[in-house]
Write a protein that holds these residues in place. Structure first.
Motif, short mmCIF file in Angstrom:
data_model
loop_
_atom_site.label_atom_id
_atom_site.label_comp_id
_atom_site.label_asym_id
_atom_site.label_seq_id
_atom_site.Cartn_x
_atom_site.Cartn_y
_atom_site.Cartn_z
N LYS A 150 35.35 25.69 88.53
CA LYS A 150 34.60 26.38 87.47
C LYS A 150 35.16 27.79 87.23
CE LYS A 150 31.34 26.38 84.54
NZ LYS A 150 31.25 25.40 83.47
N MET A 151 35.47 28.50 88.33
CA MET A 151 35.99 29.87 88.18
C MET A 151 37.32 29.86 87.43
SD MET A 151 35.02 32.05 91.58
CE MET A 151 35.70 31.01 92.84
N LYS A 152 38.17 28.88 87.77
CA LYS A 152 39.49 28.78 87.09
C LYS A 152 39.30 28.47 85.61
CE LYS A 152 41.72 25.90 89.94
NZ LYS A 152 42.78 25.05 90.52
N GLU A 153 38.41 27.49 85.35
CA GLU A 153 38.15 27.08 83.96
C GLU A 153 37.60 28.27 83.15
OE1 GLU A 153 35.72 23.42 84.00
OE2 GLU A 153 34.60 24.41 82.38
N LEU A 154 36.63 28.99 83.72
CA LEU A 154 36.05 30.14 83.01
C LEU A 154 37.09 31.25 82.84
CD1 LEU A 154 32.47 30.37 84.60
CD2 LEU A 154 33.01 29.82 82.23
N ALA A 155 37.90 31.49 83.88
CA ALA A 155 38.91 32.56 83.81
C ALA A 155 39.87 32.29 82.66
CB ALA A 155 39.65 32.67 85.14
N LEU A 156 40.28 31.03 82.49
CA LEU A 156 41.23 30.71 81.41
C LEU A 156 40.56 30.79 80.03
CD1 LEU A 156 43.26 27.86 83.14
CD2 LEU A 156 44.11 30.13 82.48
N LYS A 157 39.28 30.38 79.97
CA LYS A 157 38.55 30.49 78.69
C LYS A 157 38.38 31.95 78.30
CE LYS A 157 35.39 26.61 78.22
NZ LYS A 157 34.02 26.18 78.51
N ILE A 158 38.01 32.77 79.29
CA ILE A 158 37.83 34.22 79.06
C ILE A 158 39.16 34.81 78.59
CG2 ILE A 158 37.41 36.43 80.26
CD1 ILE A 158 35.37 34.72 82.04
N ASN A 159 40.25 34.37 79.22
CA ASN A 159 41.57 34.86 78.81
C ASN A 159 41.84 34.51 77.35
OD1 ASN A 159 44.20 36.02 79.26
ND2 ASN A 159 45.00 33.93 79.29
N ASP A 160 41.56 33.27 76.97
CA ASP A 160 41.80 32.85 75.58
C ASP A 160 41.02 33.74 74.60
OD1 ASP A 160 43.49 30.81 76.27
OD2 ASP A 160 41.97 29.23 76.13
N ILE A 161 39.74 33.96 74.93
CA ILE A 161 38.86 34.74 74.03
C ILE A 161 39.35 36.19 73.94
CG2 ILE A 161 36.50 35.64 73.72
CD1 ILE A 161 35.56 33.04 75.28
N LEU A 162 39.57 36.80 75.10
CA LEU A 162 39.94 38.23 75.10
C LEU A 162 41.34 38.45 74.54
CD1 LEU A 162 38.49 39.51 78.52
CD2 LEU A 162 37.44 39.60 76.25
N LYS A 163 42.27 37.54 74.89
CA LYS A 163 43.66 37.70 74.43
C LYS A 163 43.72 37.64 72.90
CE LYS A 163 46.60 34.42 75.25
NZ LYS A 163 47.43 33.43 75.94
#
Ligand code: TMP
Ligand code: ASP
Length: 236
Positions: A150-163
């Motif tokens: 879950k942490m990995k999945e959220l970290a990558l989603k957060i990256n997509d949004i912020l990037k």
């Protein structure tokens, strides 16, 4: 909402209890530290701007459906959040090589990572936050496999949004560090996201606008953070 006793004091923030047991107040200090607090300074107004930027990012992420501990910004230096049990693992996402990965692996600065890298570090200042792998997380019983997933999945989603957001606002999101917590058994984004915890480069000029200014004496820290805030608000 009543502010109660101090629960915890870290290098950049203080956590206070409130009259509601499931909520805490995060107070942003002006202290800046680097290299495990070997380098320290008080930078007037840093706490205020970090609270503003972190609240801005949490609002954006909340809007996009990311579960976070954020409730609302209370004042200049205070944010109201849910009380969570912090998982002592720092999750770092890297889009371009910079910082410790350049030193550790000899990868030239600016080398792109596609897909982005997700790394884990043990949150332990005495041990200097060593890099760890998933097996270490399980061996030390820091988190369960489904929580790490879950942490990995959220970290990558957060990256997509912020990037994507930052790119539109003239900022390159190079890398950042996240912390997660448990709230009612669910994994939620916790701590802060600010120029203290991200590498942010000006898309036009390449100027470093984040805490590397303080770490490596690259220029006035507040000037960089103020440029970030202006760009996020679409003011330049
Ligand atoms: P690093 O390149 O030094 O490993 O840092 C990666 C990212 O994590 C960078 O954006 C800065 C952030 N970071 C923190 O927020 N706290 C820390 O203690 C460290 C070492 C890095
Ligand atoms: N926050 C860490 C410290 O105070 C390290 C860093 O951000 O460079 O030492």
């Amino acid at each position: 909402m009543e502010k109660k006793e101090k629960l915890y004091e870290g290098k950049a923030k203080i956590i206070y209890a409130t009259d509601e047991p499931d909520k805490v107040i995060m107070y942003f200090k002006d202290s800046a530290t680097a290299f495990d607090a070997v380098k320290k300074a008080q930078i007037e107004g840093k706490g205020i701007i970090n609270n503003t930027i972190a609240s801005f990012f949490f609002e954006l992420l909340k809007e996009k459906g990311i579960p976070t501990h954020y409730i609302k910004k209370l004042s200049d230096r205070e944010m109201l959040t849910y009380k969570v049990e912090i998982i002592p693992v720092e999750v770092v996402v890297r889009n371009l090589a910079a910082g410790s990965i350049v030193k550790r692996l000899g990868i030239p600065e600016r080398t792109p990572f596609d897909p982005p890298l997700v790394e884990f570090y043990l949150k332990n200042d005495e041990l200097h936050d060593p890099i760890i792998c998933e097996q270490h997380i399980y061996a030390m019983k820091l988190a369960k496999p489904e929580e790490v997933k879950k942490m990995k999945e959220l970290a990558l989603k957060i990256n997509d949004i912020l990037k994507e957001f930052m790119d539109k606002h003239g900022i390159i999101l190079v890398d950042f560090k996240l912390e997660f917590g448990r709230k009612d058994g669910e994994i939620v984004l916790a701590d802060e996201i600010s120029p203290d915890t991200c590498r942010l480069w000006d898309k036009e000029t390449g100027e470093k606008l984040d805490k590397d200014r303080f770490r490596f004496d690259l220029g006035d820290l507040m000037e960089g953070y103020e440029k970030v805030l202006k760009k996020l608000k679409g003011e330049n």
